[in-house]
Every structure is written in C-alpha cells, then in structure tokens.
Design an enzyme around this catalytic site. Structure first.
Site, PDB file in Angstrom:
ATOM      1  CD1 TRP A 184      -2.617   1.702   0.511  1.00 55.71           C
ATOM      2  CD2 TRP A 184      -1.942   1.910   2.624  1.00 55.71           C
ATOM      3  NE1 TRP A 184      -3.282   2.774   1.064  1.00 55.71           N
ATOM      4  CE2 TRP A 184      -2.887   2.924   2.361  1.00 55.71           C
ATOM      5  CE3 TRP A 184      -1.379   1.837   3.893  1.00 55.71           C
ATOM      6  CZ2 TRP A 184      -3.270   3.855   3.317  1.00 55.71           C
ATOM      7  CZ3 TRP A 184      -1.765   2.754   4.853  1.00 55.71           C
ATOM      8  CH2 TRP A 184      -2.704   3.754   4.555  1.00 55.71           C
ATOM      9  CG  ASP A 243      -2.285  -2.412   7.352  1.00 54.11           C
ATOM     10  OD1 ASP A 243      -3.372  -2.277   7.944  1.00 54.11           O
ATOM     11  OD2 ASP A 243      -1.892  -1.621   6.475  1.00 54.11           O
ATOM     12  CE  LYS A 259     -10.751   0.228   1.703  1.00 51.66           C
ATOM     13  NZ  LYS A 259      -9.846   0.953   2.593  1.00 51.66           N
TER      14      LYS A 259
END
Length: 466
Positions: free
Chosen positions: A194, A275, A311
């Site tokens: 990311w 993460d 999300k």
C-alpha cells in the site's frame, strides 16, 4: 508636499503608499540595497524621512517566508478520483480508490450502521471528550473481534489496545513507538505494498527495506523470494504483513505458507507487524480473515496489529481503527499502552467518538452483529461475482489462450492486472478507466454490467501497448 505625494502614487500603480513623519520608533531597522528604511506600510513601499524635510523612497519585493516550500506531487491514489471527476465521458470508470460501491456504482451505507446511529440518537449520548486511549467498549470488542473473545491473550490482559485514527493513524502510532523504543530497527515491507506504508515510516524516521512478494511472471506470490529476504534481514526486524487481501495485489499466502512464514520470523527473532484493513470484507468471514494473525498469536509471539473499520463497516470518513500490541505479560502490556497514550497525546490528544460508538454498538450487540455479518457476506459476494464475470469476459474475448486465472486466485477488493504504467495510461487515456499506475484495479468500483467493457480495455492495453 502635495505634489510629492502625487508623484509617489504614480510611481507604482500596484503599490500602496505609506508616509510617516520623522519620529523615534522601537521598530527594528530594515535595510534595502544598503539604505535604511522604516515604517510598516500597507504594501511594498517603505518611506524614510530625513532631516530638513528630505524624503527617500525604496520599493521592497513582497517575498513570502514560505518561498522555499515546493509544490507536493498529487497523491497517486486520491489523485485518481480528482481526474475521474473532471472526465465527462459517459463510459468512465473509477477503479482507483478502494471504496465499496453498489451494483449501480453508488456509495453504500450499511443498514446496520444506520441502526447503530439511531441507537445513539435514542440514548441521547453526549459528545464529551474520550480518554486518550479511546472508547473502552470499542477497545474491548475490537480486540475480541481480531483475536477471538475466548483467546487466552485477552483473558490474561496481554493485549494493549488503543483506538487510532483508522488504519493509517494506528500504523503511525506504532511507527512512533518503534522509533522511540527500537532505535535503528528496520521494518520490512512487501514489494509492492500500500502506497502510504512508506510515507508513514519515512515521516516517523523508521528505516525500512522491501522483501520480494509479487512475481510478475506468474502474477502470483514470490514465496521463495519472500522467505529468503525475511531470513536475510537483521535479527529483530519488524516484518509488515497484510493480514488478508493484500493491497495492492490481492495475493495472499496459503495457510501452509503462513506457517512457514511464522517459522522464519520466529527463527530470526523478528517482530510481526500486521496491517488488517479487510477483516470480514475479503472472504465474508471474520474468523477466516483473522486466521493469519491468530496463528502468530497462538505461537506465543509478541506482535503488533493495526486495524481499520473503513472497509468492513463502510466507515471511511469516520476514521475509526485501533493499534493492538500483543505482549508477553499483562504488566508489559500496561506499560506499552501507557506509552502509546503518551505518543497520541501531543499528536491528536484523543480520538473521535462517533465511529467508535458505531463499532461498539454493532459488534457488542448480538442481533446487530449477526446482521453485520450478513451484510459483509453480501458485499464480499458482490465483489466475488464481479471478479468471476471479469475473468469470464477476458477468457471469452482473448483468443490468444492467455491464462487469466490469476484474477480468480486473488482475493478482496483489488486485482493486480499485470499492466505496466504505459498500459495503465492507455486504460485511462483511451478507455476512460481510472486506476493506479501499478496496474491495480478496485473491483469494488466495478459492476457486472461494465465487466465486458473493462475486459475490452484490458485486452487492448495488454496487447497493443508496449
């Protein structure tokens, strides 16, 4: 004197004039070209009066104290949305930003979130400051969601949980902790990862290096390269791992590969740093998507886990997440938590309450919790259907026999198409498909109706652009 003022005014139409009589002043002296000037003035003109009525004039250039500040480049992900908005083509698609969309490509607020917010209104809850560590009810349910309510590490008080500003802010807290208490320790980051990971560690002054992850030849996991690089890192390094639905590739290790990764990390005395941005959103199962984290915790390893609810609960703008540090004892966990709070205090003082209450209400209420799981399954299911339809469309349209099955092997919101920068540019310039330049597309921004159009764009870009 009147004519002198007129001449001064006409000397610079854009400048404001300022006249001051000769007087004593405590203002600091200013020199331009070796000539002393005084007076604040309203513009660029400084007037110095001298004995016997003589007046001298100097024009100063209005130079900003921030003149050395350069223009920052646009964010590679968020900048995609800005370009998309400016495009007027009816066929345009925004596959850049990872935010869930309905089949009609509209933003979606979960029904369970609306119910949780109604509960907050009914209770008349206040907007008082939270403690530095956040909402206690949120911290409790979020650790239980991640590790499992019956996990011994929770029962033993070995988890230090602090509410953070979504996943990004939680990662930033952890990075500051590493910089302060593990000086010189390196963080290993997957290649690719990311985009914000590197920014976070750079700004925290934490050194990092990359380990191999993506194999462009197979559009899959370079597992051997990953293990080799983790083995080669200095003992005691932090290894940043994506708990599930790796961003940007969508490629996850198998359960057997996770075991081998854990073996190497233990052998090297590394510290795993997860993460977790898509728990429940990737597969539709909260437990399945947390299995990698629970595997490491079950081995008795100390580890860090950053969480996000952007999300899986659609709380993108609420900025709600947490940093969890699993420690060897409850005493160590208490001390780690105190230092995380100390870091957070001058950074943002305390976290926001609205999103934390939503999570606490949803996860803490059995009825709402079950409704949430059903909605997550629907969201994850829609993305799986789009992924299947895109694969079917590519396979039907591409007559070369190329194997597109990697699209089905990937998981979660994203798919790594294997397109390079020039090919990705063609996707945007010719087909009005907006995506990041590394070839990543967000399937959450794709509908079943648009799959064939996207397949045409990918095939054209893949074969007709070098």
């Amino acid at each position: 004197m009147a004519s002198m003022m007129l001449n001064l005014a006409s000397a610079s139409p854009s400048a404001s004039l300022a006249m001051r009589e000769t007087r004593k002043t405590s203002l600091p002296k200013t020199f331009i070209g070796g000539t002393e000037v005084t007076g604040k003035g309203k513009g660029n003109l400084f007037i110095k009066t001298q004995p016997f009525g003589r007046v001298s004039m100097a024009v100063a250039v209005n130079v900003s104290r921030f003149e050395g500040v350069t223009m920052a480049p646009p964010d590679p992900i968020l900048g995609v949305s800005e370009a998309f908005k400016a495009d007027t083509d009816a066929a345009k698609l925004n596959l850049g930003v990872g935010a869930y969309r309905t089949e009609e490509l509209q933003p979606y607020v979960l029904n369970v979130v609306k119910k949780a917010e109604n509960l907050m209104l009914e209770r008349g809850e206040t907007k008082e400051y939270l403690p530095i560590e956040g909402l206690a009810a949120f911290n409790k349910v979020t650790a239980e969601l991640l590790f499992g309510a019956g996990n011994p590490i929770i029962q033993q008080g070995r988890v230090a949980t602090v509410q953070g500003l979504s996943g990004t802010g939680s990662l930033r807290l952890a990075a500051a902790l590493i910089e302060r208490y593990f000086p010189g320790a390196k963080v290993l980051i997957s290649s690719p990862t990311w985009g914000n990971h590197k920014n976070i560690f750079n700004d925290s002054r934490v050194p990092w290096s990359e380990y191999r992850y993506y194999d462009p030849k197979t559009v899959g996991l370079d597992f051997d390269g990953m293990l080799s690089d983790i083995k080669a890192a200095p003992d005691g390094s932090f290894v940043l791992l994506h708990g599930c639905a790796h961003n940007p590739t969508g490629i996850d290790p198998t359960p057997e590969q996770w075991e081998k990764i854990a073996d190497v990390i233990q052998e090297k005395n590394h510290i795993p740093f997860f993460d977790v941005a898509y728990q429940g959103f990737a597969s539709g199962s909260l437990d399945e998507d947390a299995s990698s984290v629970r595997l490491f915790a079950a081995r008795g390893m100390e580890l860090l886990v950053a969480q996000s609810y952007s999300k899986n609960l659609g709380l993108y703008a609420e900025r709600i997440g947490a940093i969890n540090v699993v420690c060897s004892s409850s005493d160590v966990a208490a001390r780690v938590k105190s230092q995380l709070k100390k870091i957070a205090r001058p950074m943002y003082s305390n976290p926001p309450i609205h999103g934390a209450r939503i999570v606490a209400n949803v996860v803490g209420d059995p009825t709402l919790f079950n409704e949430w799981k059903q909605e997550m399954e629907l969201m994850a299911g829609r993305i799986k259907n789009v992924r299947q339809k895109l694969f079917d469309s590519l396979s039907a349209k591409d007559k070369s026999g190329k194997d597109w099955s990697f699209i089905l092997k990937q998981i979660g919101m994203f798919s790594f198409t294997g397109l390079n920068k020039a090919q990705s540019d063609n996707m945007t310039d010719k087909w009005h498909v907006y995506m990041t330049k590394d070839g990543r597309i967000s399937l959450a921004g794709l509908s079943l109706a648009k799959c064939e159009y996207l397949a045409d764009a990918i095939i054209d870009s893949f074969y007709n652009v070098n």
